[in-house]
Design a protein around this motif. Structure first.
Motif, PDB file in Angstrom:
ATOM      1  N   ASP A 150       0.282  15.755  31.263  1.00 54.82           N
ATOM      2  CA  ASP A 150       0.811  15.451  32.591  1.00 54.82           C
ATOM      3  C   ASP A 150       1.639  16.614  33.138  1.00 54.82           C
ATOM      4  O   ASP A 150       1.543  16.964  34.324  1.00 54.82           O
ATOM      5  N   LEU A 151       2.455  17.238  32.292  1.00 54.07           N
ATOM      6  CA  LEU A 151       3.206  18.418  32.704  1.00 54.07           C
ATOM      7  C   LEU A 151       2.275  19.557  33.100  1.00 54.07           C
ATOM      8  O   LEU A 151       2.551  20.309  34.036  1.00 54.07           O
ATOM      9  N   SER A 152       1.167  19.669  32.387  1.00 53.62           N
ATOM     10  CA  SER A 152       0.210  20.745  32.671  1.00 53.62           C
ATOM     11  C   SER A 152      -0.330  20.652  34.088  1.00 53.62           C
ATOM     12  O   SER A 152      -0.542  21.667  34.750  1.00 53.62           O
ATOM     13  N   PHE A 153      -0.552  19.424  34.559  1.00 56.55           N
ATOM     14  CA  PHE A 153      -1.084  19.242  35.918  1.00 56.55           C
ATOM     15  C   PHE A 153      -0.106  19.745  36.979  1.00 56.55           C
ATOM     16  O   PHE A 153      -0.510  20.078  38.097  1.00 56.55           O
ATOM     17  N   ALA A 154       1.189  19.768  36.621  1.00 53.97           N
ATOM     18  CA  ALA A 154       2.206  20.214  37.575  1.00 53.97           C
ATOM     19  C   ALA A 154       2.557  21.682  37.399  1.00 53.97           C
ATOM     20  O   ALA A 154       3.429  22.195  38.102  1.00 53.97           O
ATOM     21  N   ALA A 155       1.879  22.351  36.462  1.00 56.45           N
ATOM     22  CA  ALA A 155       2.271  23.720  36.123  1.00 56.45           C
ATOM     23  C   ALA A 155       1.293  24.782  36.590  1.00 56.45           C
ATOM     24  O   ALA A 155       1.527  25.971  36.376  1.00 56.45           O
ATOM     25  N   VAL A 156       0.182  24.371  37.253  1.00 56.21           N
ATOM     26  CA  VAL A 156      -0.840  25.354  37.613  1.00 56.21           C
ATOM     27  C   VAL A 156      -0.694  25.843  39.051  1.00 56.21           C
ATOM     28  O   VAL A 156      -0.135  25.167  39.907  1.00 56.21           O
ATOM     29  N   ARG A 157      -1.267  27.007  39.267  1.00 53.63           N
ATOM     30  CA  ARG A 157      -1.267  27.622  40.584  1.00 53.63           C
ATOM     31  C   ARG A 157      -2.138  26.804  41.541  1.00 53.63           C
ATOM     32  O   ARG A 157      -3.147  26.218  41.140  1.00 53.63           O
TER      33      ARG A 157
END
Length: 342
Positions: free
Chosen positions: A238-245
C-alpha cells in the motif's frame, strides 16, 4: 526386480533425498531410486540446494499455490553437475556445471536430493566465479528480481528505484540487479540490514524511523520513485502505491496478495505488476525464459555486478530441519544453503 521376460535384472541406483511425508511434519532423509532423464531432461548430480522461505510454507502446508502433494522431495534451487542427457538435449553435456530453479513445486521432484532429472530449459551454465553453494543461492531470487525489474518495470539508467526489504533473499539481489542496469537505488530495512544495504551500494532507509513523506522528499524531491519493487506485501505494498512518480511510475510486487486499494496508484496514473515466479514450473509453459534469465544473470555475476550473500553456517542433507529453523527464526546472515554432495 525382473525384466519383462521374467529374468532378474539389476536394481536401479539409489540416492538420498529429503522427503516431506505429511504437511506439518519434519522432513526426513530417505533412500529413493535415482531418476533417469527423459526427453528434454538432464540428470544433475546436485552439489548444493538453496533454502527459500517458500520451502517452509510448503512444509507447513501453507502454500497451496505451490501445488505440492506429499510425499514429495523438497527443494527448489540447485547447483550441480550434469551426468547424463536425455533425448533431444543439445544445450548441455556430461560434466557441465549448471544452476537453476528446478523443482519442488507443481509435482516436480525437489532439489534436496543427490540427483534430479531436470527440464534442460530451466537450467543455465553456472557462473564461473561462484562456488556451488553460492550458485545454489541465486536461482529463485535472481529470476524473481529479473522478472520484476527487467521484464515488468524495464529498469534502466537514471531511474530512481526503491526496493522494500533490500537485505532479504530477493531484495539484496534486486538491489544489485537494478544498479547493474544503471539505476540509483534506495532500499528499506532496519537494524543490521541497513549496513548490508549500504555495503551493497544502495542508500538505506530505516522504515521504522523514516516516514514515507520524508524519504520521498529527500530521495526524489517529492516527485516519487520511477520504480518501487516490493518484497514484503501487505501494508508495504500500500505504501508503494503512494511512493511512485506520476504517470511513469511502476510498482512491482512479489507478494501482491490480499486486498489493496488502488486509489493512490490510480491518482498518479501509475502502473502495477505482479510477479509469480513459479508459473513455468507449475504450468510447463515458458520454461526456456528461466534458462535465458539465468544465463544473462550469470554474465552479470561473472562481471562482479551481482554476488549472493550466504549464511556461513554449514548444513547437510541430514540437517535440513535445522536449515529451515534458521530461515524461520531470522537468525542468519544471508541465504541458507544445504550442501548435498559428498
Amino acid at each position: 526386480m525382473q525384466n519383462d521376460d521374467g529374468r532378474a535384472g539389476a536394481e536401479r541406483p539409489r540416492m538420498r533425498a529429503v522427503v516431506l511425508e505429511e504437511f506439518g511434519t519434519e522432513p526426513v532423509l530417505r533412500s529413493l531410486e535415482r531418476p533417469a532423464p527423459g526427453p528434454g531432461e538432464v540428470l544433475v548430480r546436485i552439489e548444493a540446494s538453496g533454502v527459500n522461505p517458500l520451502d517452509l510454507k510448503i512444509t507447513a502446508g501453507a502454500a497451496a499455490h505451490a501445488r505440492v502433494t506429499p510425499p514429495a522431495v523438497l527443494g527448489i534451487d540447485l547447483a550441480g553437475v550434469v551426468t547424463e542427457v536425455g533425448p533431444g538435449v543439445t544445450a548441455f553435456g556430461a560434466g557441465d556445471e549448471v544452476y537453476g530453479m528446478a523443482g519442488g513445486v507443481g509435482g516436480l521432484p525437489g532439489t534436496l536430493a543427490e540427483y534430479a532429472a531436470v527440464d534442460a530449459d530451466l537450467l543455465a551454465v553456472k557462473p564461473a566465479r561462484l562456488t556451488m553453494a553460492e550458485a545454489a543461492a541465486l536461482p529463485l531470487a535472481v529470476i524473481t528480481a529479473w522478472e520484476g525489474l527487467v521484464d515488468r518495470a524495464r529498469v534502466g539508467e537514471r531511474d530512481l528505484v526503491l526496493v522494500h526489504g533490500g537485505a532479504g533473499g530477493v531484495g539484496h539481489v534486486a538491489v544489485q540487479l537494478a544498479q547493474a542496469r544503471g539505476a540509483t537505488v534506495f532500499a528499506t530495512g532496519s537494524g543490521g540490514d541497513l549496513d548490508t544495504i549500504r555495503a551493497l551500494g544502495a542508500e538505506p532507509i530505516d522504515y521504522r524511523t523514516t516516514a514515507l513523506d520524508e524519504y520521498l522528499r529527500t530521495a526524489t524531491g517529492g516527485e516519487g520513485f520511477d520504480v518501487v519493487f516490493d518484497t514484503i506485501g501487505g501494508a508495504t505494498l500500500d505504501l508503494s502505491f503512494a511512493a511512485v512518480r506520476t504517470y511513469t511510475g511502476r510498482v512491482v510486487s512479489i507478494l501482491g496478495w490480499g486486498e489493496h486499494s488502488l486509489a493512490p496508484l490510480s491518482f498518479r496514473g501509475a502502473s502495477y505488476s505482479g510477479v509469480f515466479t513459479l508459473l513455468p514450473l507449475i504450468t510447463g509453459k515458458h520454461r526456456a525464459h528461466h534458462g535465458r534469465v539465468l544465463a544473462q544473470a550469470a554474465e552479470l555475476v561473472d562481471r562482479g555486478l551481482i554476488t549472493p550473500i550466504l549464511d556461513p553456517t554449514p548444513y547437510h542433507l541430514g540437517a535440513v530441519a535445522d536449515a529451515h529453523e534458521a530461515v524461520a527464526s531470522g537468525k542468519r546472515q544471508g541465504k541458507v544453503v544445504v550442501k548435498v554432495g559428498p
